[in-house]
Design a protein around this motif. Sequence first.
Motif, PDB file in Angstrom:
ATOM      1  N   GLY A  48     -16.710   1.462   2.084  1.00  0.00           N
ATOM      2  CA  GLY A  48     -17.408   1.481   3.359  1.00  0.00           C
ATOM      3  C   GLY A  48     -16.463   1.611   4.536  1.00  0.00           C
ATOM      4  N   GLY A  49     -15.263   1.060   4.414  1.00  0.00           N
ATOM      5  CA  GLY A  49     -14.286   1.145   5.498  1.00  0.00           C
ATOM      6  C   GLY A  49     -14.448   0.087   6.567  1.00  0.00           C
ATOM      7  N   MET A  50     -15.142  -0.989   6.263  1.00  0.00           N
ATOM      8  CA  MET A  50     -15.314  -2.072   7.236  1.00  0.00           C
ATOM      9  C   MET A  50     -14.093  -2.993   7.204  1.00  0.00           C
ATOM     10  SD  MET A  50     -19.334  -3.051   6.699  1.00  0.00           S
ATOM     11  CE  MET A  50     -19.102  -3.349   4.951  1.00  0.00           C
ATOM     12  N   LEU A  51     -13.485  -3.193   8.332  1.00  0.00           N
ATOM     13  CA  LEU A  51     -12.387  -4.146   8.473  1.00  0.00           C
ATOM     14  C   LEU A  51     -12.989  -5.400   9.096  1.00  0.00           C
ATOM     15  CD1 LEU A  51      -9.654  -1.676   9.775  1.00  0.00           C
ATOM     16  CD2 LEU A  51     -10.226  -2.265   7.412  1.00  0.00           C
ATOM     17  N   ALA A  52     -13.668  -6.171   8.243  1.00  0.00           N
ATOM     18  CA  ALA A  52     -14.552  -7.247   8.709  1.00  0.00           C
ATOM     19  C   ALA A  52     -14.201  -8.572   8.051  1.00  0.00           C
ATOM     20  CB  ALA A  52     -16.002  -6.869   8.420  1.00  0.00           C
ATOM     21  N   PRO A  53     -13.046  -9.144   8.396  1.00  0.00           N
ATOM     22  CA  PRO A  53     -12.623 -10.377   7.719  1.00  0.00           C
ATOM     23  C   PRO A  53     -13.532 -11.565   7.975  1.00  0.00           C
ATOM     24  CG  PRO A  53     -11.218  -9.926   9.614  1.00  0.00           C
ATOM     25  CD  PRO A  53     -12.067  -8.705   9.405  1.00  0.00           C
ATOM     26  N   PHE A  54     -14.090 -11.653   9.174  1.00  0.00           N
ATOM     27  CA  PHE A  54     -14.931 -12.812   9.486  1.00  0.00           C
ATOM     28  C   PHE A  54     -16.257 -12.743   8.734  1.00  0.00           C
ATOM     29  CE2 PHE A  54     -12.184 -12.258  13.267  1.00  0.00           C
ATOM     30  CZ  PHE A  54     -11.503 -13.467  13.184  1.00  0.00           C
ATOM     31  N   CYS A  55     -16.845 -11.561   8.661  1.00  0.00           N
ATOM     32  CA  CYS A  55     -18.068 -11.413   7.866  1.00  0.00           C
ATOM     33  C   CYS A  55     -17.804 -11.717   6.397  1.00  0.00           C
ATOM     34  CB  CYS A  55     -18.625  -9.999   8.017  1.00  0.00           C
ATOM     35  SG  CYS A  55     -19.482  -9.690   9.577  1.00  0.00           S
ATOM     36  N   GLN A  74      -7.387 -10.231   9.008  1.00  0.00           N
ATOM     37  CA  GLN A  74      -7.297 -10.085  10.459  1.00  0.00           C
ATOM     38  C   GLN A  74      -6.137  -9.200  10.898  1.00  0.00           C
ATOM     39  OE1 GLN A  74      -7.979 -13.803  12.786  1.00  0.00           O
ATOM     40  NE2 GLN A  74      -8.493 -14.722  10.818  1.00  0.00           N
ATOM     41  N   THR A  75      -5.197  -8.933   9.999  1.00  0.00           N
ATOM     42  CA  THR A  75      -4.065  -8.067  10.342  1.00  0.00           C
ATOM     43  C   THR A  75      -4.315  -6.606   9.958  1.00  0.00           C
ATOM     44  OG1 THR A  75      -2.921  -8.369   8.209  1.00  0.00           O
ATOM     45  CG2 THR A  75      -2.541 -10.024   9.907  1.00  0.00           C
ATOM     46  N   ALA A  76      -5.429  -6.335   9.274  1.00  0.00           N
ATOM     47  CA  ALA A  76      -5.647  -5.006   8.705  1.00  0.00           C
ATOM     48  C   ALA A  76      -5.818  -3.933   9.771  1.00  0.00           C
ATOM     49  CB  ALA A  76      -6.858  -5.029   7.776  1.00  0.00           C
ATOM     50  N   TYR A  97      -9.633  -1.874   1.653  1.00  0.00           N
ATOM     51  CA  TYR A  97      -9.075  -1.451   2.937  1.00  0.00           C
ATOM     52  C   TYR A  97      -8.718  -2.646   3.810  1.00  0.00           C
ATOM     53  CZ  TYR A  97     -10.161   3.313   1.729  1.00  0.00           C
ATOM     54  OH  TYR A  97     -10.169   4.534   1.104  1.00  0.00           O
ATOM     55  N   LEU A  98      -9.375  -3.747   3.574  1.00  0.00           N
ATOM     56  CA  LEU A  98      -9.102  -4.957   4.348  1.00  0.00           C
ATOM     57  C   LEU A  98      -7.804  -5.627   3.907  1.00  0.00           C
ATOM     58  CD1 LEU A  98     -10.394  -6.828   6.522  1.00  0.00           C
ATOM     59  CD2 LEU A  98     -11.434  -8.103   4.625  1.00  0.00           C
ATOM     60  N   MET A  99      -7.492  -5.579   2.612  1.00  0.00           N
ATOM     61  CA  MET A  99      -6.377  -6.355   2.074  1.00  0.00           C
ATOM     62  C   MET A  99      -5.182  -5.525   1.596  1.00  0.00           C
ATOM     63  SD  MET A  99      -7.007  -9.602   2.322  1.00  0.00           S
ATOM     64  CE  MET A  99      -5.954 -10.382   1.085  1.00  0.00           C
ATOM     65  N   ALA A 100      -5.337  -4.220   1.453  1.00  0.00           N
ATOM     66  CA  ALA A 100      -4.226  -3.408   0.949  1.00  0.00           C
ATOM     67  C   ALA A 100      -2.964  -3.514   1.798  1.00  0.00           C
ATOM     68  CB  ALA A 100      -4.662  -1.943   0.810  1.00  0.00           C
ATOM     69  N   PRO A 101      -3.051  -3.499   3.144  1.00  0.00           N
ATOM     70  CA  PRO A 101      -1.806  -3.613   3.919  1.00  0.00           C
ATOM     71  C   PRO A 101      -1.049  -4.913   3.663  1.00  0.00           C
ATOM     72  CG  PRO A 101      -3.572  -2.755   5.292  1.00  0.00           C
ATOM     73  CD  PRO A 101      -4.209  -3.209   4.016  1.00  0.00           C
ATOM     74  N   ALA A 102      -1.752  -6.047   3.680  1.00  0.00           N
ATOM     75  CA  ALA A 102      -1.077  -7.329   3.467  1.00  0.00           C
ATOM     76  C   ALA A 102      -0.522  -7.425   2.053  1.00  0.00           C
ATOM     77  CB  ALA A 102      -2.046  -8.484   3.729  1.00  0.00           C
ATOM     78  N   LEU A 103      -1.282  -6.940   1.080  1.00  0.00           N
ATOM     79  CA  LEU A 103      -0.831  -6.993  -0.310  1.00  0.00           C
ATOM     80  C   LEU A 103       0.430  -6.149  -0.487  1.00  0.00           C
ATOM     81  CD1 LEU A 103      -2.136  -8.386  -2.840  1.00  0.00           C
ATOM     82  CD2 LEU A 103      -2.919  -6.111  -3.501  1.00  0.00           C
ATOM     83  N   ALA A 104       0.448  -4.956   0.098  1.00  0.00           N
ATOM     84  CA  ALA A 104       1.612  -4.085  -0.016  1.00  0.00           C
ATOM     85  C   ALA A 104       2.833  -4.697   0.663  1.00  0.00           C
ATOM     86  CB  ALA A 104       1.291  -2.728   0.600  1.00  0.00           C
ATOM     87  N   GLN A 105       2.632  -5.286   1.825  1.00  0.00           N
ATOM     88  CA  GLN A 105       3.753  -5.884   2.544  1.00  0.00           C
ATOM     89  C   GLN A 105       4.351  -7.056   1.770  1.00  0.00           C
ATOM     90  OE1 GLN A 105       1.761  -6.589   6.232  1.00  0.00           O
ATOM     91  NE2 GLN A 105       1.697  -4.405   6.750  1.00  0.00           N
ATOM     92  N   GLN A 106       3.504  -7.859   1.142  1.00  0.00           N
ATOM     93  CA  GLN A 106       4.035  -8.968   0.340  1.00  0.00           C
ATOM     94  C   GLN A 106       4.743  -8.462  -0.907  1.00  0.00           C
ATOM     95  OE1 GLN A 106       1.883 -12.526  -0.397  1.00  0.00           O
ATOM     96  NE2 GLN A 106       1.092 -12.696   1.694  1.00  0.00           N
ATOM     97  N   ALA A 107       4.241  -7.380  -1.491  1.00  0.00           N
ATOM     98  CA  ALA A 107       4.906  -6.809  -2.667  1.00  0.00           C
ATOM     99  C   ALA A 107       6.300  -6.300  -2.311  1.00  0.00           C
ATOM    100  CB  ALA A 107       4.064  -5.681  -3.247  1.00  0.00           C
ATOM    101  N   VAL A 108       6.415  -5.611  -1.185  1.00  0.00           N
ATOM    102  CA  VAL A 108       7.712  -5.072  -0.777  1.00  0.00           C
ATOM    103  C   VAL A 108       8.674  -6.199  -0.412  1.00  0.00           C
ATOM    104  CG1 VAL A 108       8.883  -3.668   0.958  1.00  0.00           C
ATOM    105  CG2 VAL A 108       6.778  -2.851  -0.097  1.00  0.00           C
ATOM    106  N   ALA A 109       8.194  -7.245   0.242  1.00  0.00           N
ATOM    107  CA  ALA A 109       9.051  -8.389   0.546  1.00  0.00           C
ATOM    108  C   ALA A 109       9.560  -9.042  -0.727  1.00  0.00           C
ATOM    109  CB  ALA A 109       8.288  -9.407   1.399  1.00  0.00           C
ATOM    110  N   CYS A 110       8.693  -9.152  -1.718  1.00  0.00           N
ATOM    111  CA  CYS A 110       9.093  -9.719  -3.003  1.00  0.00           C
ATOM    112  C   CYS A 110      10.142  -8.842  -3.676  1.00  0.00           C
ATOM    113  CB  CYS A 110       7.862  -9.877  -3.898  1.00  0.00           C
ATOM    114  SG  CYS A 110       8.175 -10.617  -5.517  1.00  0.00           S
TER     115      CYS A 110
END
Length: 322
Positions: free
Chosen positions: A46-53, A67-69, A296-309
């Motif tokens: 759907g492409g909704m960046l809706a963390p609060f919902c 919230q960072t997406a 789409y909501l979590m891929a950026p944070a997941l990728a950033q944590q993977a690269v940091a690891c």
Amino acid sequence: MADVTVIGAGVAGLWAAWACAQAGLTPRLLDRTGPPGPHGCSWWAGGMLAPFCEGAVAEPAIVTHGQTAATAWAEVTEVTHRGSLVVALERDRGELDRFARRTEGHETLTNTVQDLEPDLPGPRSALHFPAESHLDPRRALADLVAALAERGVAIERTSATPQDIAGPVIDARGLAAALPGLRAVRGEMLVLRAPDIHLTRPIRLLHPRHPLYIVPRADSVYMLGATQIESADRRGVSARAILELLSAAYALDPRFAEAEVLETGADLRPAFADNVPRVIRRGRVLHLNGLFRHGYLMAPALAQQAVACLTTGQKGDLVHED
């Protein structure tokens, strides 16, 4: 020579490759079917960046990282910042009250919904989540592919597995990775063209049996979704799903009865028991998986944590050892 090999070019793999490139690494990107398309669940999002919902039913990590997406996506594609609306029919007003108690970041609207969406028929109560956003998933995937290409990273079409590759690997193959505890959750959706309807932000209709979201695209196109079935059935969209989605859309706005059906789609989303995605480290392999409906909501944070690891050994809250 690549510093790391990423397997899987869905939203998780593309973001992993992009995060690697942003960190100064040279990624190699592999996918057995090539560039993103209708064969993958990222295509049907759907492409909704809706963390609060999502916080109405999701774990706190989804709300926090989600919230960072929007900021992350805005670096590579167009993001529409118009918030989202959650509405209910008067007979289902209790559903709206329960949703409000389970979420934060909203304001209650009473008979003022048309101030935000003038074309939405009838006075009704709603919750407005002003900090939420949305994007066009297919455009976002294409923009990520193009951004990687500018860095010299192309998608190689190959069926390689982590065992076939020497050196560090980020495995983002979804269900194909066959990780312990990973399950399939089926989702079905419709794409309609409704030139008589003009909505500018995602609308969620709360319904005790058939909840619905409607996400606007360009040219009077709307994505309607989605069923959520604990099943690994890969068949096309069922007649029941079409009836449920269209009936709910008709209840929201009867003009959807005249909409043109452009596409139907079904996908299988990979999910762990708690529906929270994670990075699982197994020696030289980092598995990015379990994105469920939060790709789409979590891929950026997941990728950033993977690269940091991978680069510093830092273990964020989404990183697990196996």
